[in-house]
Scaffold this active site. Sequence first.
Site, PDB file in Angstrom:
ATOM      1  N   GLU B  61       0.819  -1.038  -0.034  1.00 58.39           N
ATOM      2  CA  GLU B  61      -0.049   0.139   0.219  1.00 58.39           C
ATOM      3  C   GLU B  61       1.522   1.242  -0.634  1.00 58.39           C
ATOM      4  O   GLU B  61       0.367   2.402  -1.217  1.00 58.39           O
ATOM      5  CB  GLU B  61      -0.933   0.077   1.237  1.00 58.39           C
ATOM      6  CG  GLU B  61      -1.436  -1.132   0.979  1.00 58.39           C
ATOM      7  CD  GLU B  61      -1.459  -2.550   1.550  1.00 58.39           C
ATOM      8  OE1 GLU B  61      -0.818  -2.519   2.510  1.00 58.39           O
ATOM      9  OE2 GLU B  61      -2.534  -3.697   1.253  1.00 58.39           O
ATOM     10  N   ARG B 170     -18.538  -2.374   2.813  1.00 57.77           N
ATOM     11  CA  ARG B 170     -19.032  -3.486   2.339  1.00 57.77           C
ATOM     12  C   ARG B 170     -20.336  -4.239   2.614  1.00 57.77           C
ATOM     13  O   ARG B 170     -20.927  -4.402   1.601  1.00 57.77           O
ATOM     14  CB  ARG B 170     -18.212  -5.095   3.107  1.00 57.77           C
ATOM     15  CG  ARG B 170     -18.290  -6.408   2.319  1.00 57.77           C
ATOM     16  CD  ARG B 170     -17.530  -7.274   2.816  1.00 57.77           C
ATOM     17  NE  ARG B 170     -18.306  -8.029   3.871  1.00 57.77           N
ATOM     18  CZ  ARG B 170     -17.768  -8.752   4.979  1.00 57.77           C
ATOM     19  NH1 ARG B 170     -16.963  -9.719   4.740  1.00 57.77           N
ATOM     20  NH2 ARG B 170     -18.277  -9.209   5.473  1.00 57.77           N
TER      21      ARG B 170
END
Lengths: 281, 317
Positions: B61, B170
């Site tokens: 990342e 989500r």
Amino acid sequence: MADLQHLEDLVVQVRRDILRQVHAVNSGHPGGSLGCTEFFVALYQELMERKDDFNMDGIGEDLFFLSNGHISPVFYSVLARSGYFPVEELKTFRHIDSRLQGHPTTHEGLPGIRVASGSLGQGISVSIGAAEAKKLNKDNHIVYTLCGDGELQEGQNWEAIMYAAGNKVDNLIVSIDLNGQQIDGATQNVLPLGNVKEKFEAFGWDVLEIKEGNNLSAVLEGMKKAKAKTGNGKPVCVLLHTVMGNGVDFMMHTHAWHGKAPNDEQLEKALSQNPETLGDY
Amino acid sequence: MKKYTDSGKKDTRSGFGAGLTELGKTNENVVALCADLTGSLKMDEFKENHPERFYQVGIAEANMMGMAAGMTIGGKIPFTGTFANFSTGRVYDQIRQSIAYSGKNVKICASHAGVTLGEDGATHQILEDLGLMKMLPGMTVINTCDYNQTKAATLAVAEHQGPMYLRFGRPKVANFTPENQNFEIGKAVHLQEGTDVTLVATGHLVWEALQAAEKLHEEGISAEVINIHTIKPLDNKAILDSVVKTGCIVTAEEHNYLGGLGESVSRVLAKNAPTPQEFVATQDTFGESGTPEQLMEKYGLNANAIIKAAKKVISRK
């Protein structure tokens, strides 16, 4: 090629600029800056294809990103003496309200600088992004970056090094300033880097060495070889062997001047070893 | 009282995916970077349609954030995609130096925020991300409430110059805002007029606030409901205009009460119009494994919690 003597004169003048900048504010990083003077002069005066007008996007020209931002004195001096901003402005280094922050930043809009650096380990990633953007833009130019050797201790570098080889970022030349010193002492004692050449090669990079990183002709020759290696499917790494504090006898071969400014007497001595060539600011 | 209907539960991350797909067709400068979570971030369609503009960076990342910063230097508009935890805390320094301080036009797109990530547990359920991002000078912080709004926000952030944090999640939540809505960064959306209490919510708790307002209405309590999709810059005027009428306020968010929307609102109130406030948020705790519904109940992040907070704050007027 520009007159070699002129470039040599510029190297000496840049050394004076470095010493005078850090002395004036009694802070900054002369050691690494002095060690990379020949590299910066070669890069900005000879190797990079640059446009006259500074543009943040840098489309249609070579780009350079400094990862080890603490050597800002050499960066500022060479940028100024390459026409990006007035040489006089070097007087403002590390002063309040200055565009010449302790570590380089785009924040105040200093021409020649496209990203902030100082927190180590981020420069290769940014350079890869810029190199990938060049590929998307079908802009056939090179992205250069410089990292310190101690900086390779930051893990992010190895994420980036893995990415660049895995994705054939071959318009990228990463130079590593191998001076073997960091703030706390010799790199070998703080955290050994092992065989940097073999590490880059194992990650899939083309690696070449410039043994005499403080010999301008050797730097020019080595960097031209590196340039010739671009476009062949691999990113290119240049191991630039330098001497920290180069050009000032009492600053050489030690980490003592990594982040310390000379006092009045020391400045005088250092400047006497580097007589004015192109005019002080 | 205005009625809102759920047109069918959908996940907000799919709203992001739909927005990104559209951007792929309409804005050739948009590029996408993902750290091994293409499916989770719903970036597959962009990847399939524009493989040359999709960058798989692997589980790395920090490198992704640096690369995104670098791509702006070639005039690109990078959208980075990973979980909220890895989009913020893990790479705070990279965002701080290479993106925010450098003023780069990077869109940090973060899915799976908060406890509603569910069964994966606390290691993946960041409840501090809004605070981390809002503290960065120049960073715009957006937290959307449903599928349609997330899609609209994704399109809007591409048009807006500067570093942005776009947070979504989500689980499938009620989709109740209009399709093809106009998304104005920094402008709160008034959903319900009311006089007794102001309910200010962000993310999927906006729907919970609407449900709470309906129930409060049945009990004779008139609640004003405001959807704050932009945490920073905060629409101070919308908040102050409302509390002038109602005299008290409840903030609701899926985030720690320290550093989130509630704290931003309390600063505005303290400076301009000190007003009783209650915080529906997690109480300085980590999350845990469970279903989203169980976790929302346990951590007090639903309509019932908002109703309770509303009654409490009204009694403090």
